[in-house]
Design a protein around this motif. Structure first.
Motif, PDB file in Angstrom:
ATOM      1  N   PHE A 119     -12.177  -7.562 -20.646  1.00 24.48           N
ATOM      2  CA  PHE A 119     -11.154  -8.502 -21.112  1.00 24.48           C
ATOM      3  C   PHE A 119     -10.938  -9.585 -20.063  1.00 24.48           C
ATOM      4  N   ASN A 120     -10.498 -10.743 -20.554  1.00 23.19           N
ATOM      5  CA  ASN A 120     -10.190 -11.837 -19.651  1.00 23.19           C
ATOM      6  C   ASN A 120      -8.978 -12.606 -20.194  1.00 23.19           C
ATOM      7  N   SER A 121      -7.889 -12.643 -19.429  1.00 22.32           N
ATOM      8  CA  SER A 121      -6.695 -13.380 -19.855  1.00 22.32           C
ATOM      9  C   SER A 121      -6.958 -14.872 -19.776  1.00 22.32           C
ATOM     10  N   LEU A 122      -6.603 -15.607 -20.839  1.00 25.16           N
ATOM     11  CA  LEU A 122      -6.832 -17.047 -20.884  1.00 25.16           C
ATOM     12  C   LEU A 122      -5.568 -17.848 -20.585  1.00 25.16           C
ATOM     13  N   ASN A 123      -4.439 -17.162 -20.517  1.00 26.21           N
ATOM     14  CA  ASN A 123      -3.193 -17.802 -20.061  1.00 26.21           C
ATOM     15  C   ASN A 123      -2.276 -16.711 -19.502  1.00 26.21           C
ATOM     16  N   SER A 124      -1.087 -17.083 -19.098  1.00 29.30           N
ATOM     17  CA  SER A 124      -0.173 -16.111 -18.482  1.00 29.30           C
ATOM     18  C   SER A 124       0.271 -15.050 -19.487  1.00 29.30           C
ATOM     19  N   LYS A 125       0.376 -13.828 -19.002  1.00 31.19           N
ATOM     20  CA  LYS A 125       0.818 -12.697 -19.801  1.00 31.19           C
ATOM     21  C   LYS A 125       2.265 -12.375 -19.460  1.00 31.19           C
ATOM     22  N   PRO A 126       3.093 -12.026 -20.473  1.00 31.51           N
ATOM     23  CA  PRO A 126       4.440 -11.538 -20.137  1.00 31.51           C
ATOM     24  C   PRO A 126       4.339 -10.391 -19.134  1.00 31.51           C
ATOM     25  N   TYR A 127       5.073 -10.481 -18.068  1.00 37.29           N
ATOM     26  CA  TYR A 127       4.948  -9.538 -16.954  1.00 37.29           C
ATOM     27  C   TYR A 127       5.112  -8.080 -17.384  1.00 37.29           C
ATOM     28  N   ASN A 128       6.051  -7.815 -18.286  1.00 35.45           N
ATOM     29  CA  ASN A 128       6.347  -6.426 -18.681  1.00 35.45           C
ATOM     30  C   ASN A 128       5.579  -5.955 -19.918  1.00 35.45           C
ATOM     31  N   LEU A 129       4.597  -6.754 -20.343  1.00 32.47           N
ATOM     32  CA  LEU A 129       3.747  -6.365 -21.466  1.00 32.47           C
ATOM     33  C   LEU A 129       2.719  -5.334 -20.991  1.00 32.47           C
ATOM     34  N   HIS A 163      -3.209  -0.220 -28.295  1.00 34.65           N
ATOM     35  CA  HIS A 163      -1.798  -0.440 -28.618  1.00 34.65           C
ATOM     36  C   HIS A 163      -1.170  -1.242 -27.482  1.00 34.65           C
ATOM     37  N   TRP A 164      -0.356  -2.232 -27.821  1.00 39.74           N
ATOM     38  CA  TRP A 164       0.363  -2.994 -26.803  1.00 39.74           C
ATOM     39  C   TRP A 164       1.850  -2.996 -27.137  1.00 39.74           C
ATOM     40  N   TYR A 165       2.656  -3.092 -26.121  1.00 44.45           N
ATOM     41  CA  TYR A 165       4.104  -3.099 -26.343  1.00 44.45           C
ATOM     42  C   TYR A 165       4.806  -3.835 -25.207  1.00 44.45           C
ATOM     43  N   TRP A 166       5.910  -4.463 -25.585  1.00 43.04           N
ATOM     44  CA  TRP A 166       6.748  -5.185 -24.635  1.00 43.04           C
ATOM     45  C   TRP A 166       8.135  -4.574 -24.733  1.00 43.04           C
ATOM     46  N   ASN A 167       8.394  -3.578 -23.896  1.00 47.15           N
ATOM     47  CA  ASN A 167       9.667  -2.854 -23.945  1.00 47.15           C
ATOM     48  C   ASN A 167      10.818  -3.682 -23.372  1.00 47.15           C
ATOM     49  N   TYR A 168      12.024  -3.360 -23.835  1.00 44.84           N
ATOM     50  CA  TYR A 168      13.219  -3.935 -23.220  1.00 44.84           C
ATOM     51  C   TYR A 168      13.355  -3.362 -21.817  1.00 44.84           C
ATOM     52  N   GLU A 169      13.760  -4.178 -20.868  1.00 43.66           N
ATOM     53  CA  GLU A 169      13.956  -3.715 -19.502  1.00 43.66           C
ATOM     54  C   GLU A 169      15.438  -3.422 -19.238  1.00 43.66           C
ATOM     55  N   ASN A 170      15.699  -2.354 -18.481  1.00 40.51           N
ATOM     56  CA  ASN A 170      17.080  -1.965 -18.190  1.00 40.51           C
ATOM     57  C   ASN A 170      17.563  -2.438 -16.814  1.00 40.51           C
ATOM     58  N   THR A 171      16.659  -3.024 -16.051  1.00 41.33           N
ATOM     59  CA  THR A 171      17.059  -3.499 -14.723  1.00 41.33           C
ATOM     60  C   THR A 171      17.363  -4.991 -14.776  1.00 41.33           C
ATOM     61  N   ASP A 178      11.961 -11.024 -18.233  1.00 41.50           N
ATOM     62  CA  ASP A 178      11.757 -11.119 -19.677  1.00 41.50           C
ATOM     63  C   ASP A 178      12.290 -12.435 -20.230  1.00 41.50           C
ATOM     64  N   THR A 179      13.423 -12.881 -19.727  1.00 42.08           N
ATOM     65  CA  THR A 179      14.015 -14.152 -20.169  1.00 42.08           C
ATOM     66  C   THR A 179      13.096 -15.316 -19.827  1.00 42.08           C
ATOM     67  N   ASP A 181       9.790 -15.154 -19.274  1.00 39.33           N
ATOM     68  CA  ASP A 181       8.560 -15.042 -20.068  1.00 39.33           C
ATOM     69  C   ASP A 181       8.781 -15.451 -21.525  1.00 39.33           C
ATOM     70  N   SER A 182       9.925 -15.070 -22.102  1.00 42.25           N
ATOM     71  CA  SER A 182      10.220 -15.391 -23.506  1.00 42.25           C
ATOM     72  C   SER A 182      10.274 -16.896 -23.729  1.00 42.25           C
ATOM     73  N   LYS A 183      10.795 -17.634 -22.746  1.00 49.61           N
ATOM     74  CA  LYS A 183      10.900 -19.089 -22.870  1.00 49.61           C
ATOM     75  C   LYS A 183       9.573 -19.779 -22.577  1.00 49.61           C
ATOM     76  N   LYS A 184       8.823 -19.211 -21.636  1.00 47.46           N
ATOM     77  CA  LYS A 184       7.606 -19.863 -21.148  1.00 47.46           C
ATOM     78  C   LYS A 184       6.375 -19.538 -22.002  1.00 47.46           C
ATOM     79  N   ILE A 185       6.289 -18.295 -22.483  1.00 48.47           N
ATOM     80  CA  ILE A 185       5.060 -17.842 -23.144  1.00 48.47           C
ATOM     81  C   ILE A 185       5.260 -17.746 -24.653  1.00 48.47           C
ATOM     82  N   LYS A 186       4.690 -18.691 -25.380  1.00 48.77           N
ATOM     83  CA  LYS A 186       4.775 -18.660 -26.847  1.00 48.77           C
ATOM     84  C   LYS A 186       3.766 -17.676 -27.413  1.00 48.77           C
ATOM     85  N   ASN A 187       2.601 -17.612 -26.800  1.00 46.06           N
ATOM     86  CA  ASN A 187       1.565 -16.669 -27.246  1.00 46.06           C
ATOM     87  C   ASN A 187       0.651 -16.343 -26.067  1.00 46.06           C
TER      88      ASN A 187
END
Length: 200
Positions: A119-129, A163-171, A178-179, A181-187
């Motif tokens: 695999f090769n990432s072509l753009n930034s990945k959400p950190y907690n994904l 399987h991939w998942y982006w869990n809610y973080e409690n810290t 997450d905030t 990444d949600s604003k910066k990464i559309k896909n």
């Protein structure tokens, strides 16, 4: 005229009584009961059949990316993670904490082959994904860390479910990330690369 109306009324009452008697008689006959049971059986059978078809459809609902890993074959596909999301987990039609999905990497070959999937990432990945190979239960933070290699015999097929998942973080730190990444990464976009080498 009055006599005529009374006669019509009388006939209607008699007809209604006869119809009720016929319905009662027919309903209690063995033939009717058998017919009713047959209808009920076919209805239940049809319901069960539809249920099994739906379950079968559910088994193959994942998006499948098919690669030929025959000897000296290489293949690359670019994937948008959004295309593999489970619709029920979508939040405002975008990738966000709480979303998840699955896809299958399907390998085919016409020769005995040793394969590698990279695999090769072509753009930034959400950190907690995170990603998990459902076959081996290996879980990683980055797709590049997944170890997908092995051997495949001639004219066989292998399916690797991811399987991939982006869990809610409690810290606090996790929430802040997450905030961002949600604003910066559309896909999140990545490529899947396969290589096939001769084996035996």
């Amino acid at each position: 005229m009055i006599k005529k109306l009374k006669s019509i009324k009388k006939y209607k009452i008699i007809s209604l009584v006869i119809i009720i008697c016929l319905i009662f008689f027919i309903y209690n006959t063995p033939t009717f009961k058998q017919l009713y049971n047959d209808i009920l059986f076919f209805k239940l059978f049809d319901t069960e059949k539809n249920k099994k078809q739906n379950e079968k459809t559910q088994e193959y609902k994942n998006i499948r990316y098919i690669f030929d890993v025959s000897y000296k074959k290489t293949d690359t596909k670019n994937i948008f993670l959004y295309d593999t999301v489970k619709n029920e987990s979508l939040i405002e039609d975008m990738l966000a904490p709480g979303t998840e999905g699955e896809f299958d990497i399907v390998l085919t070959t016409n020769s005995n082959t040793r394969y590698q999937v990279k695999f090769n990432s072509l753009n930034s990945k959400p950190y907690n994904l995170k990603f998990q190979n459902l076959e081996t239960k290996e879980t990683v933070n980055n797709l590049e860390e997944l170890n997908l290699e092995g051997t495949l015999q001639k004219n066989t097929l292998k399916s690797i479910p991811i399987h991939w998942y982006w869990n809610y973080e409690n810290t606090k730190e996790g929430d802040i990330q997450d905030t961002i990444d949600s604003k910066k990464i559309k896909n999140y976009e990545f490529s899947i690369n396969t290589v096939g080498e001769q084996w035996r």
